[in-house]
Write an enzyme that holds these catalytic residues in place. Structure first.
Site, PDB file in Angstrom:
ATOM      1  CE  LYS A 112      -4.296  -1.932   1.597  1.00  0.00           C
ATOM      2  NZ  LYS A 112      -3.919  -3.362   1.719  1.00  0.00           N
TER       3      LYS A 112
HETATM    4  C1  LIG Z   1      -4.543  -4.432   1.044  1.00  0.00           C
HETATM    5  C2  LIG Z   1      -3.785  -5.703   0.921  1.00  0.00           C
HETATM    6  C3  LIG Z   1      -4.149  -6.703  -0.020  1.00  0.00           C
HETATM    7  C4  LIG Z   1      -5.379  -6.603  -0.887  1.00  0.00           C
HETATM    8  O1  LIG Z   1      -5.272  -5.605  -1.888  1.00  0.00           O
HETATM    9  P1  LIG Z   1      -6.588  -5.057  -2.618  1.00  0.00           P
HETATM   10  O2  LIG Z   1      -6.115  -3.919  -3.446  1.00  0.00           O
HETATM   11  O3  LIG Z   1      -7.515  -4.620  -1.506  1.00  0.00           O
HETATM   12  O4  LIG Z   1      -7.152  -6.172  -3.415  1.00  0.00           O
HETATM   13  C5  LIG Z   1      -3.338  -7.832  -0.108  1.00  0.00           C
HETATM   14  N1  LIG Z   1      -2.277  -7.997   0.696  1.00  0.00           N
HETATM   15  C6  LIG Z   1      -1.894  -7.064   1.598  1.00  0.00           C
HETATM   16  C7  LIG Z   1      -0.717  -7.325   2.459  1.00  0.00           C
HETATM   17  C8  LIG Z   1      -2.635  -5.882   1.747  1.00  0.00           C
HETATM   18  O5  LIG Z   1      -2.252  -4.971   2.660  1.00  0.00           O
END
Ligand SMILES: *Cc1c(COP(=O)(O)O)cnc(C)c1O
Length: 472
Positions: A112
């Site tokens: 993120k």
């Molecule tokens: C947010 C997240 C996801 C999922 O991603 P999306 O964009 O919501 O599909 C997968 N793995 C981790 C570690 C995350 O923080």
């Protein structure tokens, strides 16, 4: 570039509008009005460039004409200077034609950061231009909160309040949020569950007086500006593995469908992606909709990959919009059906269209642990549970493929040290925190515990903002 709402009745906006509004007024999500395209020569010319240079080329048409090139370059350079690994998204090999793309070298150890670092700086840039301030308010069960805090800390035009459920996040996750020492960062531990935090957040967004008073803004992945920077690493990985002269497949551990939608967007702008594999944990609404067409809400099952524990994937609406030939009214009808009855059925023609690019795999808890163990045995590499869901799905797809020569890249979305207990359980080895976080357990924590009560929380936010403005 202009942006159009997936529900068809909101006005078109430019990039700045999409950034600052988040959700469109008709309840829809913004998508580009048309997809810009990169030719094979454009893609070839990106081979060997640095990550920030690729990022600039890929994102430029999406922010044009709102942000001048020089300013945008600066935003990108600063965003990715916060990454320990300056290649931002390094590839490592797991087996023949099987790769991991490590997206966890940013400040909070999850993918993120790749988008959030850019988002925080874009907010500051636009707010400076408009001479305005905002208050970011969010609810988190873990990863989003810390990535948002790292993105907003020290920004001059924004304050951030993140609510987490008291005593219900992992210690690493809580400390990543509560040890940030910046006077515009405020953590609130709510005496309740993550759902309580989310309900408080919704109530604040629905309270128009409060909303206008504090200039509230969200950071969840419905904002187009969070999807856009994620396209870049698909391009970077593909060109380094031989695109455009070769097709590439990706497997994506999926929750809200934001990350994998960025892969879809990368395909629309010209990247030769053959397959996108949706990897779900026990919360498998997307696997069900792909395999049966039924998009039916279920209960949320807590798993060891908590950032994928979702009931509904908001960004799926962006894909639906294209599957229904950009018929906003059709999407509004489907979404109303979903709200009223908890279900809708994806049309046969639309499902067939989706299956040309997407496949889906559901991976249970036992398989997740086994995958962590197997990867460690095969390559001495520690992977986190979210990544493991992806790797297992990628293995299944590679086993079933008739042509195994297309590279498969699995997105590794979190650092194993973020989820040390389950990694240790699977491998017997406890993953160490990276160097820059070794003192995490010694840093001082700052947070306020509040009851699950809307008025107490809004009063706290008002008072804290008033005190903050006096110290600036
Ligand atoms: C947010 C997240 C996801 C999922 O991603 P999306 O964009 O919501 O599909 C997968 N793995 C981790 C570690 C995350 O923080």
């Amino acid at each position: 570039m202009r942006y159009i709402s997936t529900r068809g009745s909101a006005e078109l906006v430019d990039f700045e509008g999409a950034l600052m509004t988040g959700l469109a007024r008709d309840g829809g999500l913004y998508v580009p009005e048309t997809w810009p395209t990169f030719s094979a020569d454009d893609l070839r010319a990106m081979r060997g460039l640095s990550y920030p240079e690729i990022a600039f080329r890929v994102m430029k048409p999406f922010v044009s004409p709102c942000i001048p090139d020089e300013d945008f370059k600066k935003i990108i350079d600063e965003s990715y200077a916060t990454f320990v690994d300056h290649s931002v998204a390094p590839l490592s090999q797991l087996g023949p034609n099987l790769w991991l793309m490590e997206l966890y070298h940013g400040p909070t150890l999850a993918f993120k950061d790749v988008a959030m670092q850019v988002l925080g700086r874009l907010y500051d840039y636009v707010l400076n231009k408009r001479d305005k301030r905002i208050t970011v308010v969010g609810a988190t069960s873990g990863d989003t909160g810390s990535a948002a805090i790292e993105a907003i800390r020290g920004r001059s035009r924004a304050s951030i309040f993140i609510m987490h459920p008291n005593n219900r996040t992992s210690e690493v996750q809580r400390r990543q949020m509560t040890t940030v020492d910046a006077n515009n960062v405020h953590n609130i531990a709510i005496e309740g569950t993550f759902d309580d935090c989310q309900n408080l957040l919704k109530a604040m967004f629905n309270d128009h007086d409060f909303r206008d008073e504090i200039k509230i803004s969200g950071v969840n992945s419905i904002n187009w500006a969070r999807i856009m920077p994620q396209m870049v690493y698909y391009v970077a990985a593909a060109v380094s593995l031989g695109a455009p002269d070769r097709t590439i497949n990706f497997t994506v551990p999926t929750g809200n469908f934001g990350d994998i939608f960025a892969g879809y967007a990368a395909k629309q702008i010209g990247l030769p992606i053959d397959k996108l594999v949706i990897a779900s944990n026990l919360n498998d609404i997307l696997t069900r909709v792909m395999n049966t067409g039924a998009h039916t809400l279920g209960e949320v099952h807590p798993t060891m990959s908590p950032s994928m524990d979702i009931q509904i994937s908001s960004n799926f609406e962006r894909l639906l919009f294209d599957l229904y030939d950009r018929d906003g009214k059709a999407i509004a009808d489907l979404m109303n059906q979903l709200t009223e009855t908890g279900t809708f059925t994806l049309g046969q023609a639309q499902r067939e269209k989706a299956l040309k690019l997407f496949t889906a795999q559901r991976v249970d808890e036992e398989q997740t642990l086994k995958t962590i163990e197997k990867v460690y045995q095969q390559s001495e590499k520690l992977i986190d549970p979210h990544t493991a869901v992806g790797v297992e799905a990628a293995w299944r797809e590679q086993d079933a493929a008739t042509d195994k020569s297309t590279p498969m890249v699995t997105l590794s979305t979190a650092h194993p040290a973020k989820f040390p207990d389950n990694v240790e359980k699977a491998t017997g080895t406890r993953p160490p925190l990276p160097q820059h976080m070794l003192d995490l357990y010694d840093r001082e924590e700052r947070f306020t515990v509040l009851p699950n009560d809307l008025e107490t929380v809004t009063t706290h936010i008002r008072k804290t903002l008033a005190a903050e403005s006096q110290t600036v």
